[in-house]
Design a protein around this motif. Sequence first.
Motif, PDB file in Angstrom:
ATOM      1  N   ALA A  15       1.466  -0.805   0.522  1.00 32.64           N
ATOM      2  CA  ALA A  15      -0.303  -0.005   0.113  1.00 32.64           C
ATOM      3  C   ALA A  15       0.880   1.246   0.317  1.00 32.64           C
ATOM      4  CB  ALA A  15      -0.566   0.157   1.186  1.00 32.64           C
ATOM      5  N   ALA A  16       2.171   1.755   0.827  1.00 39.49           N
ATOM      6  CA  ALA A  16       2.917   2.194   1.029  1.00 39.49           C
ATOM      7  C   ALA A  16       3.519   2.564  -0.134  1.00 39.49           C
ATOM      8  CB  ALA A  16       3.878   1.909   2.054  1.00 39.49           C
ATOM      9  N   GLU A  17       3.865   1.541  -0.908  1.00 41.41           N
ATOM     10  CA  GLU A  17       4.815   1.888  -2.637  1.00 41.41           C
ATOM     11  C   GLU A  17       3.549   2.049  -3.217  1.00 41.41           C
ATOM     12  OE1 GLU A  17       8.269  -0.327  -4.934  1.00 41.41           O
ATOM     13  OE2 GLU A  17       6.889  -1.714  -3.949  1.00 41.41           O
ATOM     14  N   ARG A  18       2.381   1.580  -3.537  1.00 40.43           N
ATOM     15  CA  ARG A  18       1.283   2.308  -4.485  1.00 40.43           C
ATOM     16  C   ARG A  18       1.329   4.155  -4.092  1.00 40.43           C
ATOM     17  NH1 ARG A  18      -2.846  -0.265  -2.762  1.00 40.43           N
ATOM     18  NH2 ARG A  18      -1.842  -1.881  -3.424  1.00 40.43           N
ATOM     19  N   LEU A  19       1.228   4.281  -3.038  1.00 40.76           N
ATOM     20  CA  LEU A  19       0.660   5.474  -2.601  1.00 40.76           C
ATOM     21  C   LEU A  19       1.594   6.066  -2.750  1.00 40.76           C
ATOM     22  CD1 LEU A  19      -1.343   7.190  -1.105  1.00 40.76           C
ATOM     23  CD2 LEU A  19      -0.674   7.008   1.168  1.00 40.76           C
ATOM     24  N   ARG A  20       3.261   6.167  -3.214  1.00 37.82           N
ATOM     25  CA  ARG A  20       4.250   6.269  -3.071  1.00 37.82           C
ATOM     26  C   ARG A  20       4.364   6.288  -4.574  1.00 37.82           C
ATOM     27  NH1 ARG A  20      10.485   4.403  -1.530  1.00 37.82           N
ATOM     28  NH2 ARG A  20       9.388   2.774  -2.973  1.00 37.82           N
ATOM     29  N   GLU A  21       3.965   5.707  -5.398  1.00 36.03           N
ATOM     30  CA  GLU A  21       4.154   6.098  -6.672  1.00 36.03           C
ATOM     31  C   GLU A  21       2.900   5.979  -7.274  1.00 36.03           C
ATOM     32  OE1 GLU A  21       6.978   4.885  -8.418  1.00 36.03           O
ATOM     33  OE2 GLU A  21       8.121   4.464  -6.782  1.00 36.03           O
ATOM     34  N   ARG A  22       2.214   6.737  -7.565  1.00 37.40           N
ATOM     35  CA  ARG A  22       0.435   6.878  -7.651  1.00 37.40           C
ATOM     36  C   ARG A  22      -0.173   8.143  -7.284  1.00 37.40           C
ATOM     37  NH1 ARG A  22      -1.984   0.938  -8.856  1.00 37.40           N
ATOM     38  NH2 ARG A  22      -0.608  -0.321  -9.501  1.00 37.40           N
ATOM     39  N   GLY A  23       0.711   8.149  -5.888  1.00 39.72           N
ATOM     40  CA  GLY A  23      -0.081   9.107  -5.232  1.00 39.72           C
ATOM     41  C   GLY A  23       0.768  10.036  -4.744  1.00 39.72           C
ATOM     42  N   PRO A  24       1.692  10.491  -4.906  1.00 44.14           N
ATOM     43  CA  PRO A  24       3.077  11.421  -4.814  1.00 44.14           C
ATOM     44  C   PRO A  24       1.963  12.248  -3.932  1.00 44.14           C
ATOM     45  CG  PRO A  24       3.328  11.916  -7.399  1.00 44.14           C
ATOM     46  CD  PRO A  24       1.595  10.744  -7.159  1.00 44.14           C
ATOM     47  N   GLN A  25       1.694  13.078  -4.358  1.00 41.47           N
ATOM     48  CA  GLN A  25       0.975  14.516  -3.052  1.00 41.47           C
ATOM     49  C   GLN A  25       0.635  13.750  -2.477  1.00 41.47           C
ATOM     50  OE1 GLN A  25      -0.286  18.379  -6.268  1.00 41.47           O
ATOM     51  NE2 GLN A  25      -0.968  16.347  -7.139  1.00 41.47           N
ATOM     52  N   THR A  26      -0.311  12.660  -2.338  1.00 42.62           N
ATOM     53  CA  THR A  26      -0.759  11.958  -1.140  1.00 42.62           C
ATOM     54  C   THR A  26       0.200  11.973   0.140  1.00 42.62           C
ATOM     55  OG1 THR A  26      -2.577  11.598  -2.505  1.00 42.62           O
ATOM     56  CG2 THR A  26      -2.711  10.435   0.137  1.00 42.62           C
ATOM     57  N   TRP A  27       1.137  11.128  -0.163  1.00 40.47           N
ATOM     58  CA  TRP A  27       2.586  10.819   0.166  1.00 40.47           C
ATOM     59  C   TRP A  27       3.348  11.480   0.244  1.00 40.47           C
ATOM     60  CZ3 TRP A  27       3.995   6.148   1.751  1.00 40.47           C
ATOM     61  CH2 TRP A  27       4.936   6.023   2.623  1.00 40.47           C
ATOM     62  N   LEU A  28       3.602  12.646   0.333  1.00 40.72           N
ATOM     63  CA  LEU A  28       4.202  13.900   0.837  1.00 40.72           C
ATOM     64  C   LEU A  28       3.033  14.493   1.796  1.00 40.72           C
ATOM     65  CD1 LEU A  28       5.672  15.888  -1.856  1.00 40.72           C
ATOM     66  CD2 LEU A  28       6.694  14.708  -0.676  1.00 40.72           C
ATOM     67  N   ALA A  29       1.816  14.584   1.974  1.00 37.14           N
ATOM     68  CA  ALA A  29       0.918  14.716   2.801  1.00 37.14           C
ATOM     69  C   ALA A  29       0.846  13.680   3.911  1.00 37.14           C
ATOM     70  CB  ALA A  29      -0.930  15.003   2.311  1.00 37.14           C
ATOM     71  N   PHE A  30       1.226  12.430   3.471  1.00 34.19           N
ATOM     72  CA  PHE A  30       0.634  11.839   5.238  1.00 34.19           C
ATOM     73  C   PHE A  30       2.359  12.118   5.543  1.00 34.19           C
ATOM     74  CE2 PHE A  30       2.455   7.134   5.718  1.00 34.19           C
ATOM     75  CZ  PHE A  30       2.174   7.116   6.849  1.00 34.19           C
ATOM     76  N   ARG A  31       3.693  11.923   5.093  1.00 30.97           N
ATOM     77  CA  ARG A  31       4.615  12.279   5.587  1.00 30.97           C
ATOM     78  C   ARG A  31       4.675  14.149   6.165  1.00 30.97           C
ATOM     79  NH1 ARG A  31       9.755  10.867   1.864  1.00 30.97           N
ATOM     80  NH2 ARG A  31      10.552  10.946   4.368  1.00 30.97           N
ATOM     81  N   ARG A  32       3.930  14.379   5.962  1.00 34.52           N
ATOM     82  CA  ARG A  32       3.818  15.769   6.565  1.00 34.52           C
ATOM     83  C   ARG A  32       2.730  15.967   8.547  1.00 34.52           C
ATOM     84  NH1 ARG A  32       3.031  18.099   1.732  1.00 34.52           N
ATOM     85  NH2 ARG A  32       0.690  18.585   2.160  1.00 34.52           N
ATOM     86  N   GLY A  33       2.167  14.750   8.317  1.00 36.97           N
ATOM     87  CA  GLY A  33       1.240  14.883   9.193  1.00 36.97           C
ATOM     88  C   GLY A  33      -0.394  15.377   8.610  1.00 36.97           C
ATOM     89  N   ASP A  34      -0.313  15.504   7.450  1.00 38.41           N
ATOM     90  CA  ASP A  34      -1.758  16.155   7.236  1.00 38.41           C
ATOM     91  C   ASP A  34      -2.933  14.948   7.308  1.00 38.41           C
ATOM     92  OD1 ASP A  34      -0.709  18.256   6.734  1.00 38.41           O
ATOM     93  OD2 ASP A  34       0.110  17.835   5.228  1.00 38.41           O
ATOM     94  N   VAL A  35      -2.086  13.758   6.812  1.00 37.77           N
ATOM     95  CA  VAL A  35      -3.613  12.713   6.884  1.00 37.77           C
ATOM     96  C   VAL A  35      -2.406  11.504   7.401  1.00 37.77           C
ATOM     97  CG1 VAL A  35      -4.297  13.688   4.923  1.00 37.77           C
ATOM     98  CG2 VAL A  35      -2.519  11.758   4.389  1.00 37.77           C
ATOM     99  N   ASP A  36      -3.727  10.492   8.760  1.00 40.24           N
ATOM    100  CA  ASP A  36      -2.730   9.575   9.031  1.00 40.24           C
ATOM    101  C   ASP A  36      -2.935   8.209   8.297  1.00 40.24           C
ATOM    102  OD1 ASP A  36      -5.602   8.573   9.360  1.00 40.24           O
ATOM    103  OD2 ASP A  36      -5.714   8.792  11.472  1.00 40.24           O
TER     104      ASP A  36
END
Length: 399
Positions: A79-100
């Motif tokens: 799931a994390a790899e899919r998010l990193r590859e296909r949803g980079p903006q969401t992945w960055l938001a996750f790393r910032r703590g905007d979404v858990d």
Amino acid sequence: MDGNGNAGVLEGLTSLGRERARAEAAELVAMLRFRDAELVRTAGIESPMVRLVERSAIALEIGQAMGLSEGQVTNRLAAAERLRERGPQTWLAFRRGDVDWARSREIASTLLLLQRPESHDRLDDTVVAYAATHTVAELRAWLKRFVARVEAEEAAQRAEAARRQRDVQVTHVDDAMAWVNAFVPSHQAAAIDARLRRTPRPDGDDRTRGQLRADAFVDLLLAEDTPTTGRARTDIGVVIDADVLVGAEPGPAVSDDGTWTVPAEWVLEHLDPDDTFFHRLLVDPITRDVLAHEYVGRFAPDVLATAISFRDGVCQAPGCLRPARDCDLDHREPHPRGPTKGSNLWALHRRHHTMKSHRTLRWILPSGRTVDAEPATHGVPHGNTSDVERALARGLTAE
């Protein structure tokens, strides 16, 4: 209530939530880095058998370090790899703590359903703003509607394939009881649920609501007309875009509470009007406008109240999923200053209605910012971020 003191507590809770999300992201980043490093290391092993054994141990090693099973590790990495590859903006938001991680995992699962790269980009462009301000349950329903609208043809094909698998199973259990499990289309299940919900309770009947529903269900299957069930018409609300209704575009029919979607043609098929009537709310595909009729009195007529209930689906307080049919019909701007029309009416759970009346209802966003009460956002937002923003996000996720 000390507003200033409690505001500080809420800000602290918001900060803790963001810290937890960042910690979850840090864990997954570390898991991916370890996995990637191990894949590079084992790539140099000459023996295919040894290389396979070494790589099969990666999930086990991570699991032992994290206290997770191999299956949990494998699923999280995927799931994390899919998010990193296909949803980079969401992945960055996750790393910032905007979404858990709970929200990020739902988004990653949706990315797996979407088949077209442009659909991945559209989801990545729009989902963070919604996910950051809504509960996991609200996000899950929003994602269902997103898939049904953005890839309508693909969603319809999957729905048809699933409908071919419809089935009913009876499983006998202990104490002379059994489970009846039916796998049927959502709109038919909603009609069944609505019919059971309308079952009248005879005077002096001491059955629980669950017992009453169970008995009515049996009556519906084993008898034609009974005093218990009657033949009251069932009303179901669905929302269909105007361009979908006229056949210009494929698309879904979305339930009034947003929890299920079906291909629009399913509810446009002939249905017995004596049994079930589907209220098809026509909405503009751009403005989402539904109601424009204004009434002079304070109380909305039944037809308007029903339409509002179907339009909102659930209580409009953030995070509340109480069905709109069980809510009060509230004037956002109090009557008589505020008119009795669709744009000024919304469904509010009685508790939230009372809070609003006492001026204590506020929307507290994950950022900690407090805003005035506004309707919860439903549906798929329109508009995309720029290609530059998307490219920058993809570049930043490479670390």
